[in-house]
Design a protein around this motif. Sequence first.
Motif, PDB file in Angstrom:
ATOM      1  N   LYS A  45      21.859  28.985 -12.222  1.00 26.11           N
ATOM      2  CA  LYS A  45      21.109  29.708 -11.197  1.00 26.11           C
ATOM      3  C   LYS A  45      21.195  28.984  -9.869  1.00 26.11           C
ATOM      4  CE  LYS A  45      16.522  31.489 -10.056  1.00 26.11           C
ATOM      5  NZ  LYS A  45      15.116  31.657 -10.508  1.00 26.11           N
ATOM      6  N   CYS A 102      15.009  34.805 -14.209  1.00 23.40           N
ATOM      7  CA  CYS A 102      15.798  35.861 -13.588  1.00 23.40           C
ATOM      8  C   CYS A 102      14.968  36.697 -12.617  1.00 23.40           C
ATOM      9  CB  CYS A 102      16.409  36.761 -14.662  1.00 23.40           C
ATOM     10  SG  CYS A 102      17.603  35.893 -15.714  1.00 23.40           S
ATOM     11  N   LEU A 131      20.048  36.735  -9.638  1.00 24.84           N
ATOM     12  CA  LEU A 131      20.447  36.746 -11.045  1.00 24.84           C
ATOM     13  C   LEU A 131      19.607  37.771 -11.793  1.00 24.84           C
ATOM     14  CD1 LEU A 131      21.801  33.921 -10.374  1.00 24.84           C
ATOM     15  CD2 LEU A 131      21.214  33.284 -12.724  1.00 24.84           C
TER      16      LEU A 131
END
Length: 502
Positions: free
Chosen positions: A158, A189, A30
């Motif tokens: 996620k 991230c 991500l």
Amino acid sequence: MTASDHDPRVSTGIEGLDTVLDGGLSPDRLYLVEGMPGSGKTTLSLQFLLEGLRQGESTLYITLSETAEELRAVARSHGWSIDGLHLFELAEADGILGQDRQQTLLHPWEVELGETVKLITDEVERVRPKRVVFDSLSELRLLAQDPLRYRRQVLALKGFFVGRGTTVLLVDDLAGTEQGRDAHLHSLCHGVITLERVTLDFGAARRRLEVQKLRGVAFQGGFHDFTLRRGGIEVFPRLVAADHHTAFLGGPTPSGSAELDTLLGGGPLRGTSTLILGPAGSGKTTLALQYIHAACQRGERCLLYQFDERIGTLISRARAMGIDLQPCLDDGTLLLRQVDPAEISPGEFSVAIRREVEAGARMVVLDSLTGYLAAMPQEKQLVLQLHELLSFLNQQGVVTLLILPQAGMMAAMQGSVVNVSFIADAVVLLRFFEAQGRIRKAISVIKNRAGPHEDSIREFRVDARGVQIGPPLREFRGILTGTPEYVGTQSPLLEDRPAHGG
């Protein structure tokens, strides 16, 4: 540098960005793409997905902030087609969930968030994309209302994508201040790319990006300029001179004038930069053209970036001075580039020079640094970027001529807008002086790191025969004060001596 075979990368579809990312993005991760509205987030996202389509991958654009028609309009503005790109928009969720959900005793957002996310995950299960763009987290944040609930939902997303072989871009809007950045989101991230749009006092808005983090992967830090034009985003990686060294043979670069070459010990050495300094009208550009013309006649490729003067005027003026540039333009040994400093970023300019040098340019002239300064918002930034650019040119064996006007004409010189004389390897100084009731010009070399140089002051004249250099002016005073004065009366000056060949 590109990624190795055991560490495959996902191309973003933007060559310059892939260079900054050391080959692209690591798959199955991500990434956060954040920026103010208008900074180019949607365009970057579309290029990322279209690159996936080009490679035969399934792609999905989840849009909670724009309609499908708005996305198609963005694509059309760049000459793209998004046929084959799977789209999921919030309007579809409204149609599936219906309006009755607003009649529940629960808060609408409690129902909307869970059901919208469920529709999104179902769509991912159906499409099984290799690339996903989630645009934008701002809408998800509004649906969640509560910060803790929002962060838990991002964590859940996620976790949902882990192990699916999907590379995900999460798009987020910044509030315009450092406080608007979501530090928690940054930590979740794998990488963070920040886009900025800077409005200057004059000229086009400037855009730049920064890779703030990229776990476990080398990348090129700092800010990188980019443009947003028809065809998409073009990123100009920050120039790092140390990464571009090329072996070359040194040696002086003759000008075609024996007297001028004597001043610089044979001429500027290859792999050095020479600053030509003087007031307006003193002959700085003509002096540079003398070197260009001689190099073109040797078959060397030359490049002149003109910031101040129109190219047509430059060619006509040079012809009147006995320097015909047209044959050089016709055979391709000379490239003239008109630069509008209000429309070009420093990064774009550096990349343009790099490409020309890699294509074979052996001499580069910047006329003038005052125009180059106009492309920079701060003087410190100018000096740093110019230093890196000159280091790159020097390591490529290029002869660089820098033209810098000084303020003032007949009074004491006020200096230039920015002092870059310490960067240049050689400095040639031009001055006006008065003698026998006429305005004349003097030339001297006040610095030459590359080797010995003549320390005398000579008369400098430009006429239909081209550049002429006279013998040393021995009865001369005031050169260092900026108001040189010739006090000799015995020896004739240039225009008083008979013309001779060469």
